[in-house]
Design a protein around this motif. Structure first.
Motif, PDB file in Angstrom:
ATOM      1  N   SER A  10      14.593   3.993  38.745  1.00  0.00           N
ATOM      2  CA  SER A  10      15.144   2.833  39.464  1.00  0.00           C
ATOM      3  C   SER A  10      16.480   3.120  40.133  1.00  0.00           C
ATOM      4  O   SER A  10      16.916   2.353  40.987  1.00  0.00           O
ATOM      5  CB  SER A  10      15.279   1.634  38.520  1.00  0.00           C
ATOM      6  N   THR A  11      17.156   4.213  39.756  1.00  0.00           N
ATOM      7  CA  THR A  11      18.434   4.501  40.416  1.00  0.00           C
ATOM      8  C   THR A  11      18.261   5.430  41.619  1.00  0.00           C
ATOM      9  O   THR A  11      19.202   5.719  42.329  1.00  0.00           O
ATOM     10  CB  THR A  11      19.437   5.150  39.427  1.00  0.00           C
ATOM     11  N   LEU A  33      13.358  -0.641  33.026  1.00  0.00           N
ATOM     12  CA  LEU A  33      13.917   0.242  34.052  1.00  0.00           C
ATOM     13  C   LEU A  33      14.134   1.617  33.437  1.00  0.00           C
ATOM     14  O   LEU A  33      14.435   1.722  32.250  1.00  0.00           O
ATOM     15  CB  LEU A  33      15.279  -0.300  34.524  1.00  0.00           C
ATOM     16  N   SER A  34      14.010   2.645  34.266  1.00  0.00           N
ATOM     17  CA  SER A  34      14.347   3.972  33.745  1.00  0.00           C
ATOM     18  C   SER A  34      14.947   4.838  34.837  1.00  0.00           C
ATOM     19  O   SER A  34      14.729   4.608  36.022  1.00  0.00           O
ATOM     20  CB  SER A  34      13.112   4.665  33.171  1.00  0.00           C
ATOM     21  N   ALA A  35      15.715   5.840  34.387  1.00  0.00           N
ATOM     22  CA  ALA A  35      16.317   6.787  35.316  1.00  0.00           C
ATOM     23  C   ALA A  35      16.307   8.166  34.678  1.00  0.00           C
ATOM     24  O   ALA A  35      16.027   8.309  33.478  1.00  0.00           O
ATOM     25  CB  ALA A  35      17.750   6.378  35.640  1.00  0.00           C
ATOM     26  N   SER A  39      23.193   7.002  33.699  1.00  0.00           N
ATOM     27  CA  SER A  39      23.217   5.911  32.715  1.00  0.00           C
ATOM     28  C   SER A  39      24.052   4.714  33.174  1.00  0.00           C
ATOM     29  O   SER A  39      23.656   3.569  32.966  1.00  0.00           O
ATOM     30  CB  SER A  39      23.700   6.425  31.361  1.00  0.00           C
ATOM     31  N   LEU A  42      22.131   2.692  35.697  1.00  0.00           N
ATOM     32  CA  LEU A  42      20.964   2.057  35.070  1.00  0.00           C
ATOM     33  C   LEU A  42      21.375   0.834  34.243  1.00  0.00           C
ATOM     34  O   LEU A  42      20.728  -0.215  34.300  1.00  0.00           O
ATOM     35  CB  LEU A  42      20.222   3.077  34.194  1.00  0.00           C
ATOM     36  N   GLN A  45      22.113  -2.021  36.516  1.00  0.00           N
ATOM     37  CA  GLN A  45      20.878  -2.650  36.998  1.00  0.00           C
ATOM     38  C   GLN A  45      20.258  -3.532  35.920  1.00  0.00           C
ATOM     39  O   GLN A  45      19.798  -4.644  36.197  1.00  0.00           O
ATOM     40  CB  GLN A  45      19.859  -1.571  37.415  1.00  0.00           C
ATOM     41  N   ILE A  54      15.577  -0.131  28.486  1.00  0.00           N
ATOM     42  CA  ILE A  54      15.703   0.909  29.516  1.00  0.00           C
ATOM     43  C   ILE A  54      15.406   2.273  28.895  1.00  0.00           C
ATOM     44  O   ILE A  54      15.449   2.425  27.667  1.00  0.00           O
ATOM     45  CB  ILE A  54      17.111   0.926  30.167  1.00  0.00           C
ATOM     46  N   LEU A  56      16.116   6.656  29.553  1.00  0.00           N
ATOM     47  CA  LEU A  56      16.688   7.765  30.308  1.00  0.00           C
ATOM     48  C   LEU A  56      15.927   9.034  29.954  1.00  0.00           C
ATOM     49  O   LEU A  56      15.751   9.346  28.765  1.00  0.00           O
ATOM     50  CB  LEU A  56      18.179   7.914  29.999  1.00  0.00           C
TER      51      LEU A  56
END
Ligand code: MG
Length: 388
Positions: A10-11, A33-35, A39, A42, A45, A54, A56
């Motif tokens: 999402s980032t 959401l994940s990235a 961090s 994220l 967001q 979330i 990572l």
């Protein structure tokens, strides 16, 4: 009933544009959401959209986020991403991850029978046969988010099987269109990152500069639409207004047009089969004036041909191609490989690893590991030759 949406990556460029669409649409409810490793972005967001789970991909970034953010749960690592998907209760997952790291979450999504808005082309390049078979088995839909494939999805929607002769993908030609192989000897990372029409992340920008992006897209189209490789063409179209074309048995040719903006394919995938208002500049052909097309220069841009050859060889070859490309592009981005070295590393990695049949995802992970090790050695050998 709102549609429950999970966004992976999402980032990144696709993810942030998707969030703007979500922000305008009360019918889309974010459930996760994940990235990769951003961090701070994220967490921001998650707070903005009221998301309480979330993930990572990077374990260290995950540990840091867990300390910083106590309003929700932080998962981390490749297993964390899969857990986020499997326990999300989502109706739709947008996979905007970059690279073959996107394959695991794609498999988890389809395995759960969850529809997938797919921006991670490597999922299909690396695991196409297995991924499509899994979607078929669970009945999950795959909605392409790549602009060319979104265009094809729309163009093919009204056509009966057997009437389509060819798929034609357009390529902008990237920042080095018109240059000879000789001209490309000393191009810099900065020049390669300047994409003329699309605004994208680093890896995809380099893939566009080498035309590997189009090679990956040919493989993606083959799996998504089941059209044999000899009936998938590529044409260079610098304005990026025509996103794809199909030719039909009665001589008709249908094309999908619009200003280059990923908001269109993202919105299409998130709302399919509905369409919603997207506040973008409308296409005015008189204002555009001229659209031009030219053939690919395979001498200056060998990556497209390498991708096609690997695709036709089949088995683990596309996986090897992709892994070698990821290693070579990252080496180029950090200054450890020249631009022409990217294709050279890919070609020699493919030569070193004979394609093997793919029986399970494990054969892909194995081929990916082997290809990365060989490509890294080749990069190392190449960098020792580079002037410092
Ligand atoms: Mg594309």
């Amino acid at each position: 009933m709102p549609r429950r949406l999970l966004i992976l990556g999402s980032t990144g460029s696709i993810g942030t544009q998707a969030l703007e669409i979500v922000a305008r649409d009360p019918e889309l409810e974010l459930v996760g959401l994940s990235a990769e490793r951003s961090s701070d972005a994220l967490i921001e967001q998650a707070q903005r959209f009221g998301v309480d789970r979330i993930a990572l991909a990077d374990a260290d970034a995950g540990a840091l986020a867990a300390e910083q953010w106590t309003d929700g749960e932080v998962l981390s690592g490749a297993e964390g991403l899969v857990k986020l998907v499997v326990e999300s209760g989502a109706d739709l997952v947008l996979n905007g991850l970059v690279g073959s790291a996107g394959l695991g979450p794609t498999v988890a999504t389809l395995g759960e029978g969850i529809d997938l808005a797919l921006a991670n082309k490597e999922s299909l390049v690396v695991g196409g046969e297995l991924v499509m078979a899994l979607a078929e088995a669970t009945g999950a839909q795959i909605l392409p988010v790549d602009s060319e494939h979104s265009a094809l999805h729309q163009l093919l929607a009204g056509e009966r099987p057997g009437t389509v002769e060819k798929l034609v993908l357009t390529a902008s030609g990237g920042p080095f269109r018109g240059r000879t192989r000789e001209d490309l000897q000393d191009v810099t990372v900065e020049e390669a990152l300047k994409h003329p029409t699309w605004d994208m992340g680093g890896k995809i920008s380099i893939d566009s500069a080498t035309l590997m992006n189009k090679g990956l897209e040919v493989i993606e189209a083959f799996h998504l639409f089941g059209i044999p490789y000899e009936r998938i063409d590529v044409v260079v179209h610098p304005q990026s207004i025509v996103h794809s074309m199909i030719t039909l048995c009665d001589g008709a040719a249908l094309a999908h047009l619009g200003h280059p903006d990923m908001g269109v394919p993202i919105s299409y995938a998130l709302h399919h089969p509905d369409r919603v208002d997207v506040p973008l500049r409308r296409l005015d052909l008189a204002e555009v004036g001229a659209l031009t097309f030219e053939p690919v220069d395979h001498d200056a841009f060998p990556c497209l041909g390498l991708a096609r050859a690997a695709a036709i060889a089949g088995g683990t070859a596309p996986c090897v191609l992709n892994a070698a490309n990821e290693v070579a592009v990252h080496a180029f981005l950090r200054g450890g490989l020249g631009f022409l070295g990217i294709a050279a590393v890919i070609e020699r990695t493919l030569d070193a690893l004979a394609p093997a049949p793919v029986r399970a995802f494990e054969s892909l992970y194995e081929a990916d590991r082997e290809a990365r090790a060989i490509a890294a050695e080749l990069v190392q050998a190449e960098s020792e030759r580079l002037p410092h």
